[in-house]
Write a protein that holds these residues in place. Structure first.
Motif, PDB file in Angstrom:
ATOM      1  N   LYS A 114     -33.200 -43.392  10.250  1.00 25.85           N
ATOM      2  CA  LYS A 114     -31.828 -43.642   9.833  1.00 25.85           C
ATOM      3  C   LYS A 114     -31.381 -42.714   8.712  1.00 25.85           C
ATOM      4  CE  LYS A 114     -28.713 -47.371   8.442  1.00 25.85           C
ATOM      5  NZ  LYS A 114     -28.597 -48.814   8.114  1.00 25.85           N
ATOM      6  N   THR A 115     -32.256 -42.406   7.778  1.00 27.79           N
ATOM      7  CA  THR A 115     -31.893 -41.579   6.625  1.00 27.79           C
ATOM      8  C   THR A 115     -32.587 -40.224   6.644  1.00 27.79           C
ATOM      9  OG1 THR A 115     -33.659 -42.616   5.316  1.00 27.79           O
ATOM     10  CG2 THR A 115     -31.462 -43.597   5.178  1.00 27.79           C
ATOM     11  N   ILE A 116     -33.134 -39.832   7.810  1.00 27.59           N
ATOM     12  CA  ILE A 116     -33.876 -38.581   7.933  1.00 27.59           C
ATOM     13  C   ILE A 116     -33.175 -37.669   8.931  1.00 27.59           C
ATOM     14  CG2 ILE A 116     -36.102 -37.514   8.417  1.00 27.59           C
ATOM     15  CD1 ILE A 116     -36.149 -39.381   6.036  1.00 27.59           C
ATOM     16  N   ARG A 117     -33.091 -36.393   8.610  1.00 30.78           N
ATOM     17  CA  ARG A 117     -32.538 -35.394   9.527  1.00 30.78           C
ATOM     18  C   ARG A 117     -33.631 -34.371   9.858  1.00 30.78           C
ATOM     19  NH1 ARG A 117     -27.216 -32.938   7.117  1.00 30.78           N
ATOM     20  NH2 ARG A 117     -26.908 -32.348   9.301  1.00 30.78           N
ATOM     21  N   ALA A 293     -32.762 -40.569  28.728  1.00 31.65           N
ATOM     22  CA  ALA A 293     -34.161 -40.234  28.999  1.00 31.65           C
ATOM     23  C   ALA A 293     -34.403 -38.740  28.923  1.00 31.65           C
ATOM     24  CB  ALA A 293     -34.575 -40.757  30.375  1.00 31.65           C
ATOM     25  N   LYS A 294     -33.340 -37.937  29.004  1.00 36.85           N
ATOM     26  CA  LYS A 294     -33.464 -36.479  28.933  1.00 36.85           C
ATOM     27  C   LYS A 294     -32.722 -35.995  27.697  1.00 36.85           C
ATOM     28  CE  LYS A 294     -31.536 -35.580  32.877  1.00 36.85           C
ATOM     29  NZ  LYS A 294     -31.127 -36.943  33.249  1.00 36.85           N
ATOM     30  N   ARG A 295     -33.448 -35.268  26.843  1.00 36.60           N
ATOM     31  CA  ARG A 295     -32.856 -34.695  25.651  1.00 36.60           C
ATOM     32  C   ARG A 295     -33.398 -33.287  25.473  1.00 36.60           C
ATOM     33  NH1 ARG A 295     -33.894 -39.911  24.102  1.00 36.60           N
ATOM     34  NH2 ARG A 295     -35.884 -39.366  23.137  1.00 36.60           N
ATOM     35  N   PRO A 296     -32.646 -32.430  24.784  1.00 35.97           N
ATOM     36  CA  PRO A 296     -33.116 -31.048  24.609  1.00 35.97           C
ATOM     37  C   PRO A 296     -34.500 -30.992  23.991  1.00 35.97           C
ATOM     38  CG  PRO A 296     -30.846 -31.260  23.901  1.00 35.97           C
ATOM     39  CD  PRO A 296     -31.338 -32.656  24.180  1.00 35.97           C
ATOM     40  N   ALA A 297     -35.329 -30.129  24.515  1.00 33.49           N
ATOM     41  CA  ALA A 297     -36.661 -29.920  23.961  1.00 33.49           C
ATOM     42  C   ALA A 297     -36.557 -28.958  22.784  1.00 33.49           C
ATOM     43  CB  ALA A 297     -37.597 -29.351  25.024  1.00 33.49           C
ATOM     44  N   PRO A 298     -37.506 -28.995  21.866  1.00 36.43           N
ATOM     45  CA  PRO A 298     -37.454 -28.082  20.708  1.00 36.43           C
ATOM     46  C   PRO A 298     -37.594 -26.632  21.142  1.00 36.43           C
ATOM     47  CG  PRO A 298     -39.563 -29.228  20.808  1.00 36.43           C
ATOM     48  CD  PRO A 298     -38.684 -29.874  21.822  1.00 36.43           C
ATOM     49  N   LEU A 299     -36.747 -25.766  20.562  1.00 35.22           N
ATOM     50  CA  LEU A 299     -36.796 -24.351  20.899  1.00 35.22           C
ATOM     51  C   LEU A 299     -37.957 -23.648  20.203  1.00 35.22           C
ATOM     52  CD1 LEU A 299     -32.991 -23.492  20.657  1.00 35.22           C
ATOM     53  CD2 LEU A 299     -34.332 -23.998  22.702  1.00 35.22           C
ATOM     54  N   THR A 300     -38.412 -24.227  19.102  1.00 33.51           N
ATOM     55  CA  THR A 300     -39.524 -23.653  18.347  1.00 33.51           C
ATOM     56  C   THR A 300     -40.506 -24.756  17.983  1.00 33.51           C
ATOM     57  OG1 THR A 300     -38.179 -23.870  16.354  1.00 33.51           O
ATOM     58  CG2 THR A 300     -38.213 -21.714  17.401  1.00 33.51           C
ATOM     59  N   GLY A 301     -41.648 -24.352  17.462  1.00 34.87           N
ATOM     60  CA  GLY A 301     -42.695 -25.323  17.172  1.00 34.87           C
ATOM     61  C   GLY A 301     -42.694 -25.854  15.762  1.00 34.87           C
ATOM     62  N   GLY A 302     -41.667 -25.552  14.953  1.00 32.36           N
ATOM     63  CA  GLY A 302     -41.619 -26.017  13.583  1.00 32.36           C
ATOM     64  C   GLY A 302     -40.476 -26.985  13.349  1.00 32.36           C
ATOM     65  N   CYS A 303     -40.520 -27.656  12.201  1.00 34.30           N
ATOM     66  CA  CYS A 303     -39.497 -28.664  11.913  1.00 34.30           C
ATOM     67  C   CYS A 303     -39.283 -28.770  10.403  1.00 34.30           C
ATOM     68  CB  CYS A 303     -39.916 -30.026  12.476  1.00 34.30           C
ATOM     69  SG  CYS A 303     -38.636 -31.301  12.356  1.00 34.30           S
ATOM     70  N   ARG A 304     -38.015 -28.904  10.024  1.00 34.17           N
ATOM     71  CA  ARG A 304     -37.672 -29.179   8.635  1.00 34.17           C
ATOM     72  C   ARG A 304     -37.138 -30.603   8.540  1.00 34.17           C
ATOM     73  NH1 ARG A 304     -33.544 -25.896   7.581  1.00 34.17           N
ATOM     74  NH2 ARG A 304     -31.895 -27.450   7.287  1.00 34.17           N
ATOM     75  N   LEU A 305     -37.745 -31.390   7.670  1.00 30.20           N
ATOM     76  CA  LEU A 305     -37.357 -32.789   7.471  1.00 30.20           C
ATOM     77  C   LEU A 305     -36.666 -32.912   6.124  1.00 30.20           C
ATOM     78  CD1 LEU A 305     -40.719 -34.374   8.624  1.00 30.20           C
ATOM     79  CD2 LEU A 305     -38.611 -34.384   9.914  1.00 30.20           C
ATOM     80  N   GLU A 306     -35.472 -33.454   6.133  1.00 27.35           N
ATOM     81  CA  GLU A 306     -34.755 -33.662   4.882  1.00 27.35           C
ATOM     82  C   GLU A 306     -34.058 -35.013   4.902  1.00 27.35           C
ATOM     83  OE1 GLU A 306     -30.498 -31.539   5.316  1.00 27.35           O
ATOM     84  OE2 GLU A 306     -32.181 -30.135   5.200  1.00 27.35           O
ATOM     85  N   GLY A 307     -33.958 -35.642   3.760  1.00 26.93           N
ATOM     86  CA  GLY A 307     -33.346 -36.962   3.662  1.00 26.93           C
ATOM     87  C   GLY A 307     -33.972 -37.752   2.533  1.00 26.93           C
ATOM     88  N   PHE A 308     -33.969 -39.063   2.667  1.00 24.08           N
ATOM     89  CA  PHE A 308     -34.538 -39.908   1.620  1.00 24.08           C
ATOM     90  C   PHE A 308     -35.043 -41.210   2.226  1.00 24.08           C
ATOM     91  CE2 PHE A 308     -30.194 -41.359   2.006  1.00 24.08           C
ATOM     92  CZ  PHE A 308     -30.282 -42.739   1.857  1.00 24.08           C
ATOM     93  N   VAL A 309     -35.935 -41.858   1.499  1.00 26.47           N
ATOM     94  CA  VAL A 309     -36.435 -43.187   1.856  1.00 26.47           C
ATOM     95  C   VAL A 309     -36.432 -44.024   0.583  1.00 26.47           C
ATOM     96  CG1 VAL A 309     -37.856 -42.392   3.780  1.00 26.47           C
ATOM     97  CG2 VAL A 309     -38.844 -42.482   1.482  1.00 26.47           C
TER      98      VAL A 309
END
Length: 489
Positions: A114-117, A293-309
């Motif tokens: 909910k609070t993570i992008r 059930a179908k959503r775009p697959a990641p174009l690359t193998g990395g991820c940036r997580l930003e937000g708060f908990v």
């Protein structure tokens, strides 16, 4: 004087005669009337001394003084603590990246969204698209209850030699990337092969050629799976011929399938993919966006997580790892290297308030981003397999009481990091613990009358000292001259 008193008895006359007497009988000291080079120099030194001391006193008056004390944490901001972060993982796909929190009181929240992008990034930490929407992977997926062996092998085995040719040959290619040791891959295999044979019979590759179902063994085709950013097994990818990316080694824009894995659902999904494609033209039509059930697959193998908990103010953990309720992960191939762009605790202090706080405490905010820009990397290999990166954070609350703002709160922390070998899936763990004590910093105001008193003391003190020094110098010079003239005293 006696005559004046006898005749007039006047106080004015007495005062006049006393003044005349003093003027005639007393002499002004010669050191005050005779000009000398030493006296001029001493006057200049005295003037500069007064200016310098006045400047120092003025600076001390304008500067902010504080007093520091350590008290029991009052926790005036509630029982929950906010953790803001911006962390990049060059080798963790957004498809499975999960943020979990837990604490010593038994709280355990998994895959907070909910609070993570999430943003897909490349190995240089540059974003490769808009925000990644992965949905939830924790629900229980439906599989076939019974295994029917009569359908045998229905899908086509793909490898590095034939993959690019086949992916450009068919308008739709659906591929099951699997691992033989994976429990979920083995549960999918019967229904996948059965669905592949049904689709092959309905849409013959030779006569129809609109769709083909294939499979890739990632234990044998590791490079092919890495090229398609496969990190969890099984991963079902839907490749569409009409969305080639020619400048990226012929890779395709593709989707991931997250739906149920029973034969009936798989066949229905494949038929929905084929339906918009004309048999004559075999042109790609717009997909149905309503199918979650179908959503775009990641174009690359990395991820940036930003937000708060938000966490309770007790010892706990913030854990980032690969998580899915219907996939398996090869721990030896997981790399949890990451770069911390931002990690802070507590409410954000507005920029205007922070600038005012800098006047009170120049160092405030120095540990607000203590891990800012820090990189923690591991390299793939036998010696670096199953490596979890752990950070131990000791948090102390600081309250600043000023004249313009009643209370400003900030959380400062120290950090210690280490690499740990683990049998479980590698993760990035942030262990945090709040101190029961807090630091209270109070701004002390200074009195203006105290400043004026000190200025007067400076002026009078410099004059007095200058007079004493000048007298000593003058008398010393006179004594030297008398000695030189041979006078006896």
């Amino acid at each position: 004087m006696l005559c004046c008193l006898h005749v007039g008895g006047s106080l004015l006359c007495l005062s006049y005669l006393y003044f005349e007497f003093c003027f005639c009988c007393r002499k002004i000291p010669r050191d005050l009337t005779e000009a000398s080079l030493s006296g001029a120099g001493l006057s200049i030194v005295a003037a500069f001394s007064m200016i310098f001391l006045f400047g120092m006193e003025l600076n001390n008056y304008l500067s902010v003084s504080t007093s520091t004390s350590v008290i029991i944490d009052k926790s005036s901001d509630g029982e929950f603590l906010r953790i803001d972060f911006n962390i990049s993982f060059p080798a963790l796909s957004c498809e499975f990246a999960s943020v979990d929190v837990s604490d010593v009181l038994g709280t355990n929240r998994l895959n907070i969204t909910k609070t993570i992008r999430k943003f897909s990034i490349d190995h240089n930490l540059k974003p490769t698209g808009s925000e990644f929407q992965s949905g939830t992977l924790s629900r229980v997926l439906k599989h076939d209850d019974e295994v029917d062996e009569e359908y045998g092998e229905g899908s086509v085995s793909l490898n590095a030699q034939n993959f690019d040719r086949i992916v450009h040959q068919y308008p739709i290619l659906v591929v099951n990337f699997f691992a033989p040791w994976c429990l979920w891959s083995n549960r999918l295999k019967p229904s996948w092969e059965k669905a592949a044979k049904i689709i092959r019979e309905r849409y013959d590759p030779e006569m129809d050629g609109r769709i083909l179902l294939g499979k890739v063994d990632c234990t044998e085709e590791g490079e092919l799976c890495r090229r398609n950013h496969i990190q969890g097994y099984p991963s079902i990818r839907i490749f569409r011929k009409g969305s080639d990316i020619r400048d990226d080694h012929g890779h395709h824009d593709h989707e991931s399938y997250y739906g149920d894995r029973d034969t009936e659902t798989l066949v229905t999904t494949m038929e929905s993919l084929v339906a918009p494609i004309s048999l004559e033209s075999r042109k790609l039509a717009l997909e149905d966006k309503s199918d979650d059930a179908k959503r775009p697959a990641p174009l690359t193998g990395g991820c940036r997580l930003e937000g708060f908990v938000r966490v309770k103010k007790v010892p706990g953990n913030l854990v980032i790892s690969a998580r899915s309720g219907a996939h398996s992960f090869d721990a030896s191939q997981m790399n949890m290297s990451h770069v911390i762009s931002h990690l802070s605790f507590g409410k954000k202090i507005p920029a205007r308030v922070m600038s005012d706080m800098k006047r009170v405490l120049p160092y405030i905010g120095g540990s607000h981003d203590r891990l800012n820009g820090q990189a923690y990397t591991t390299h793939r290999g036998d010696s670096n397999a199953n490596v979890t990166i752990e950070h131990y954070l000791q948090i102390v609350k600081t309250e600043v009481m000023t004249r313009s703002y009643k209370i400003v709160e900030e959380y400062e922390y120290t950090a210690h990091s280490s690499l740990v070998q683990s049998l479980a899936i590698p993760a990035a763990k942030f262990h945090f613990e709040l101190s029961p004590m807090q630091v209270l910093i109070t701004q002390n105001s200074k009195s203006f009358w105290h400043f004026i008193t000190n200025v007067c003391a400076i002026i009078g003190g410099v004059f007095t000292v200058a007079g004493i020094v000048d007298s000593i110098l003058h008398n010393t010079l006179r004594l030297v001259k008398k000695v030189e003239l041979g006078k006896n005293f």
